[in-house]
Design a protein around this motif. Sequence first.
Motif: not given
Length: 359
Positions: A293-302, A334-336
């Motif tokens: 979830i934290l990795a997906a949140w960082n992608c969204k913020e980028d 690594g998230l689809v």
Amino acid sequence: MTVDEQAYCCPGCGLRSQNPHGWVRTRPRDLPVAGRRTALTWTKRRWKCQNPGCPRRTFTESLPQIPPRSRLTGRLRASAGAAVADLGRTVLQAARDNEVSWPIVQAAFVEHAAAVLPGTTPKAECLGSDETRRGKAKYRLNEAEDGWEVVADRWHAGFVDLRGGAGLLGQVEGRTAATVSAWIDAQSPAWRDAVAFVANDMCTIFKAAVRASLPNATLVVDRFHVAQLANAALPEVRRRVTVQQRGRRARKGNREWELRNRLTRSAARMHANQLDPMVEDLENLPQKIGAPILAAWNCKEDLMDLLALTHTDPDRTTIAHRLFRFYAACAESGLVEMERLATKSRRGGLRSRPRSGPA
């Protein structure tokens, strides 16, 4: 007695009549006075036309504000149409305010709009297009082809000027590629040549129509739909990892569920006393839940940081740096869901070269 002498002239031949034929009483609706409904009564004459060659034998007096057989004054119709066009009232609200029917207000609005709209479509450098759903579709049986055909489509395609002040340029019924292309092709060659950018959602219908009718225009996806993709991908990650690790959907008491609304907010609009505890709570969750979830949140913020460069006149280096950081974060996660977000964003027009149009 009617003061306007034009009221005595025959509407068919224009000859002034001096032969009265009787009296007629009419009670047209008028605007309220001091918030109270007015009772307007006009007792007018019926005249005989004295021109033997005129097809009109008799006629009643009329005024520009009260045409023949009109139950409303012209100023009441104009006020109802202006309420929709200029004051932002819906047709139903204007009908209730003026105590008239919906078709009357709709006709008044069309008349008001026809008087103020330009004769030709204003040129637009940045064209925006999107669909709008209106009510329900209506069909009728076509006995010749032994099938049903659409009488009223529930979808309408709208075209707006994104950078100029022209606003809504046109709206057509339907959202097929042929419908969109037909509206674009109906414009002048000079108008089509002036369109440099076309921004829309990721609908393939609009993409095909723009490619066919505006081959020289740059097709991009508007920021709203790109941000919408990111905010939709993040909850997908949260729900998937929760089901995989807990064996059920998240609910009250699960911290990732309690943070669901805060996760979709932009970090640039959050205070430190909200942002820091959220990151700390995600890090304290089980590794297989909090880390994705934290990795997906960082992608969204980028991605949000990249979109924030719009209208700031950035150089190519800044755009390329933030774009690479977004794509790298999606690949390393690594998230689809994040890989799919990066792919859709790439297809939507995220490039490293600066644009003068919408992003």
